[in-house]
Scaffold this active site. Structure first.
Site, PDB file in Angstrom:
ATOM      1  N   ASN A 279      43.339  29.075  -9.068  1.00  0.00           N
ATOM      2  CA  ASN A 279      44.480  28.276  -8.616  1.00  0.00           C
ATOM      3  C   ASN A 279      44.294  27.910  -7.148  1.00  0.00           C
ATOM      4  O   ASN A 279      44.119  28.829  -6.334  1.00  0.00           O
ATOM      5  CB  ASN A 279      45.782  29.067  -8.757  1.00  0.00           C
ATOM      6  CG  ASN A 279      46.045  29.519 -10.172  1.00  0.00           C
ATOM      7  OD1 ASN A 279      45.665  28.856 -11.132  1.00  0.00           O
ATOM      8  ND2 ASN A 279      46.696  30.667 -10.311  1.00  0.00           N
ATOM      9  N   ASP A 306      38.899  32.502  -0.372  1.00  0.00           N
ATOM     10  CA  ASP A 306      39.915  32.958  -1.321  1.00  0.00           C
ATOM     11  C   ASP A 306      39.310  34.019  -2.243  1.00  0.00           C
ATOM     12  O   ASP A 306      39.539  34.009  -3.462  1.00  0.00           O
ATOM     13  CB  ASP A 306      40.483  31.786  -2.124  1.00  0.00           C
ATOM     14  CG  ASP A 306      41.714  32.166  -2.940  1.00  0.00           C
ATOM     15  OD1 ASP A 306      42.284  33.250  -2.698  1.00  0.00           O
ATOM     16  OD2 ASP A 306      42.094  31.380  -3.841  1.00  0.00           O
TER      17      ASP A 306
END
Length: 422
Positions: A279, A306
């Site tokens: 995401n 991330d």
């Protein structure tokens, strides 16, 4: 003492790209930089022939899952993964269990981080419990060492609360980082809406509008408040255009892109399945090219991994039930070098600016240049070496890059008196 010989100093802080030897004292401080420094009795010599010596990489977006989910990662294994990837500084996100929204949780992470050889900073949550309803105590958390605030993993849907957060952050002089995905347009997470992969796995996917609508809103709020804001892991070409326009209008806004969004597209989800589920999702080749163009012209300031470890059991489920996110610290340099430098899209200096200087400066971190008198925080890397990743220092290995032929290898880091260069 430690002497690095025969390397090329590549430092975006000073725009230096030149052969240099570097002498580091037993105190971890850079004592001398010169074209050539003779070895002397008792000095440890590292031959950096064919390699660059640069500021250590800085990642402003990692998940070390500690406290609460240490079966996936903990601060020690996360630090080891970061060091293996060339990172000397990382900023951990707040979506731990419990959420890092209190002094006790912040101090827990800080105490564990102090035992590690690299710099580990812990961001705190914007809202209590990431619930999006009540702001945390910015003042107390910042005074205790929180470098900034983020509800990463969750969209801050309330515009009024977002405005208040920006006003508070501006008054304190601290940055905010936003995960921009309006849940109204995330029909199912992890894959691009309308893609062949979405059809293959029988899910609807996440629309670009989920990201673009939030970015458009928050640019206006940033202009209104003067707050310093980063948009995390952007994925859409339209997002790049919005941020470019917002910067031109004077907003103090910044943007991250991940190695995987710069190096892969929605088509790779067809091949790698759940290991390419994240995401926001991988989008089209047109979006990827827009991200690269944004990196080249400075619209995108930072490359952030991330790094999102999950156990094999949590990842290897049917697509709709699999956890989103991939690990990235150990492969990031190789992926970015392969996708960006080796293809001629960016220079090594531009890449170092995005992976080291700009992330450090976003958080106001100083003393990171390779300069006499500064603490040694260095990465030694061979940009032309072949790299194939099959084993990891991280507890998790949920990445589509395992086994892929890449170019560029980190030989190690030096962080004060800590050295992994071989």
């Amino acid at each position: 003492m430690l002497l690095i010989q025969n390397g090329t100093l590549l430092d975006p802080y000073t725009d230096t790209n030149a052969p240099s030897d570097i002498l580091i004292g037993d105190d971890g401080i850079i004592h001398r930089i010169a074209l050539h420094i003779d070895a002397f009795p008792g000095v440890q010599v590292i031959d950096a022939s064919g390699c660059t010596v640069s500021p250590g990489l800085v990642d402003v977006h990692v998940h070390f899952r500690d406290p609460g989910q240490t079966e996936k990662e903990d601060i020690h294994t996360g630090a080891a993964a970061a060091a293996a990837g060339g990172y000397t500084t990382v900023v951990c996100m707040a979506n731990t269990r419990p959420t890092c929204d209190s002094l006790s949780t912040l101090e827990y992470v800080q105490d564990k981080a102090a035992k590690e050889p690299i710099n580990i900073l812990q961001a705190c949550a914007i809202t209590r419990g990431l619930g999006g309803k009540e702001l945390t105590d910015f003042e107390a958390l910042h005074a205790a060492g929180a470098p900034g605030f983020t509800d990463d993993g969750v969209n801050l849907t309330s515009g009024r609360l977002c405005l208040e957060a920006m006003q508070r952050a501006k008054a304190l002089g601290v940055p905010l980082s936003f995960h921009e995905e309006d849940p109204a347009f995330v029909l199912s997470p992890g894959v691009n809406y309308g893609s062949e992969a979405a059809k293959k796995f029988g899910v609807l996917g996440a629309m670009r509008a989920s990201e673009e609508a939030m970015i458009a809103r928050d640019i206006e709020l940033a202009l209104q408040t003067g707050a310093r804001v980063a948009f995390q892991h952007i994925s859409s070409g339209r997002s790049v255009a919005l941020i470019r326009e917002g910067k031109a209008r004077g907003a103090d806004i910044h943007a991250e892109a991940t190695p995987h969004h710069l190096g892969m597209t929605e088509d790779d989800v067809l091949t790698f399945g759940v290991n390419a589920r994240m995401n926001p999702p991988l989008r089209t080749e047109s979006d990827r090219q827009a991200l690269i163009a944004g990196l080249v012209d400075g619209t995108i300031d930072m490359i952030a991994t991330d790094h999102a470890p999950h156990t094999a059991e949590q990842k290897n489920r049917p697509f709709a039930q699999s956890m989103s996110g991939i690990t990235g610290l150990e492969t990031a340099f190789s992926v970015c070098n392969s996708a960006l430098v080796q293809t001629g899209r960016v220079t090594p200096m531009q890449l170092m600016r995005a992976m080291s200087q700009n992330p450090a400066q976003f958080y106001g971190l100083t003393g990171k240049a390779v300069a006499e008198g500064n603490r040694a925080e260095l990465m030694v890397a061979d940009w032309n070496a072949e790299a194939v990743y099959t084993e990891y220092k991280s507890k998790s290995s949920n990445t589509p890059f395992t086994g892929l032929p890449l170019r560029g290898k980190v030989r190690g880091i030096i962080c004060g008196t800590y050295c992994t260069v071989k």
